[in-house]
Design a protein around this motif. Structure first.
Motif, short mmCIF file in Angstrom:
data_model
loop_
_atom_site.label_atom_id
_atom_site.label_comp_id
_atom_site.label_asym_id
_atom_site.label_seq_id
_atom_site.Cartn_x
_atom_site.Cartn_y
_atom_site.Cartn_z
N CYS A 88 -16.67 -41.28 48.54
CA CYS A 88 -17.44 -41.83 47.50
C CYS A 88 -16.56 -42.12 46.15
CB CYS A 88 -18.81 -41.30 47.15
SG CYS A 88 -18.74 -39.99 45.91
N GLY A 89 -15.53 -41.46 46.16
CA GLY A 89 -14.42 -41.82 45.20
C GLY A 89 -14.48 -40.63 44.21
N TRP A 90 -15.20 -39.58 44.30
CA TRP A 90 -15.32 -38.63 43.12
C TRP A 90 -14.04 -37.70 43.17
CZ3 TRP A 90 -20.80 -36.25 42.54
CH2 TRP A 90 -21.68 -37.27 42.26
N GLY A 91 -13.50 -37.38 44.82
CA GLY A 91 -12.63 -36.66 45.09
C GLY A 91 -12.99 -35.12 44.99
N TRP A 92 -12.17 -34.12 45.73
CA TRP A 92 -12.83 -32.95 45.83
C TRP A 92 -11.77 -31.96 45.33
CZ3 TRP A 92 -17.15 -30.29 47.03
CH2 TRP A 92 -17.24 -29.01 47.13
N ARG A 93 -12.09 -31.06 44.22
CA ARG A 93 -11.04 -30.06 43.87
C ARG A 93 -11.75 -28.68 44.07
NH1 ARG A 93 -8.76 -30.45 38.38
NH2 ARG A 93 -7.34 -29.04 39.29
N ASP A 94 -11.23 -27.67 44.82
CA ASP A 94 -11.84 -26.34 44.74
C ASP A 94 -12.24 -25.94 43.80
OD1 ASP A 94 -11.61 -26.59 47.64
OD2 ASP A 94 -10.08 -25.20 48.04
N LYS A 95 -11.35 -25.91 42.74
CA LYS A 95 -11.43 -25.38 41.39
C LYS A 95 -12.38 -25.83 40.63
CE LYS A 95 -8.17 -23.66 37.81
NZ LYS A 95 -7.90 -24.64 36.73
N ASP A 96 -12.53 -27.32 40.58
CA ASP A 96 -13.69 -27.78 39.93
C ASP A 96 -15.10 -27.27 40.32
OD1 ASP A 96 -11.94 -29.10 38.53
OD2 ASP A 96 -11.97 -31.06 39.36
N LYS A 97 -15.17 -27.20 41.50
CA LYS A 97 -16.47 -27.20 42.17
C LYS A 97 -16.83 -25.24 41.93
CE LYS A 97 -19.40 -29.28 43.64
NZ LYS A 97 -20.51 -29.74 43.23
N MET A 98 -15.86 -24.51 42.11
CA MET A 98 -15.99 -23.42 41.78
C MET A 98 -16.35 -23.13 40.36
SD MET A 98 -16.54 -20.37 43.20
CE MET A 98 -15.61 -19.52 44.43
N ASN A 99 -15.59 -23.77 39.62
CA ASN A 99 -16.09 -23.69 38.10
C ASN A 99 -17.28 -23.99 37.93
OD1 ASN A 99 -13.61 -22.52 37.45
ND2 ASN A 99 -12.71 -24.55 36.64
N GLU A 100 -17.75 -25.06 38.43
CA GLU A 100 -19.06 -25.60 38.18
C GLU A 100 -20.18 -24.21 38.64
OE1 GLU A 100 -20.32 -29.92 39.21
OE2 GLU A 100 -21.65 -28.64 40.68
#
Ligand SMILES: CC(C)(COP(=O)(O)OP(=O)(O)OC[C@H]1O[C@@H](n2cnc3c(N)ncnc32)[C@H](O)[C@@H]1OP(=O)(O)O)[C@@H](O)C(=O)NCCC(=O)NCCS
Length: 222
Positions: A88-100
């Motif tokens: 969908c164009g958001w992209g995935w970053r492990d770090k971002d999701k973990m921080n959230e």
């Protein structure tokens, strides 16, 4: 001498009233966050024994989450969402999701099977969203074995009850429109509607379910 323009006084009064309302709304969120054990008043929602499932549901604030359960929640989210985020164009970053997941305000519902293994979780927050006090559902994911047995609906009912108990206005979630399962679950099963804050022409929509508290205060805000 002279008289201050009536318009200026009106503006000042309006600003004062708006500030009072916004303080009251923020207090609702603060009060909800101050409740130590949000699930305590909802004892009958701490067990789900139906459709072949026998699970226990606990509510943990971010600081009460152990590392193992947090990592499990992260991996389950990644398993279901990484492709969708990328497509969908958001992209995935492990770090971002973990921080959230690890943000201070995060609160979790964790469902565990008879062996105490986690089988489902919800990440939610009590927050102000566009100035209104809401329960914001960030994630809901169930392992395959427990899906389509009503547990997802049950967990979302808990969020709805927490919104009602804490005098918050609605339960809100962001749904990526290409995610058919998510769209069906929120719109068809849960009967959420598209929220006023939902953007046009984006890869996602904002959906919500109002509680009865909504009506009066929204009117006084307008
Ligand atoms: C989406 C999810 C949270 C729903 O929880 P659940 O316990 O399976 O859902 P319930 O049994 O309460 O309700 C089922 C409804 O969800 C939707 N749904 C769930 N899985 C579906 C699937 N594989 N295909 C189509 N619709 C599905 C349908 O509306 C379904 O209603 P129906 O069974 O009457 O057709 C869960 O299936 C899940 O975690 N799926 C994988 C992860 C995911 O997509 N997460 C995104 C959620 S926002």
């Amino acid at each position: 001498m002279g008289r201050k323009s009536a318009k200026a006084s009106e503006r000042k009064l309006k600003r004062k009233q708006e500030k009072e309302i916004s303080d009251q709304l923020w207090t609702l969120v603060k009060n909800a966050n101050d409740v130590e054990k949000p699930l305590s008043p909802l004892v009958s929602f701490t067990k789900y024994v139906r459709n072949g499932l026998n699970v226990t549901i606990e509510c943990r604030k971010r600081e009460e989450m152990d590392e193992k359960t947090m990592n499990w929640a992260f991996e389950l989210t990644k398993f279901y969402m990484q492709n969708t985020y990328e497509e969908c164009g958001w992209g995935w970053r492990d770090k971002d999701k973990m921080n959230e997941l690890k943000e201070d305000q995060a609160i979790f519902l964790i469902a565990r099977d008879e062996n105490a293994a986690p089988v489902a979780f919800v990440h939610f927050r009590f927050d102000l969203d566009y100035g209104l006090p809401v329960v914001y559902c960030y994630e809901i994911h169930l392992v395959k074995e427990v899906q389509r047995k009503g547990l997802g609906l049950f967990l979302m009912q808990i969020l709805q009850l927490l919104a009602i108990k804490n005098n918050l206005f609605k339960v809100v979630a962001t749904v990526i429109t290409m995610n058919d399962v998510s769209m069906k679950f929120f719109m068809d099963k849960l009967k959420f509607i598209e929220d006023d804050t939902s953007p046009d022409d984006e890869s996602y929509i904002i959906v919500c379910k109002h509680t009865k508290h909504n009506t009066n205060t929204t009117l006084s805000l307008t």
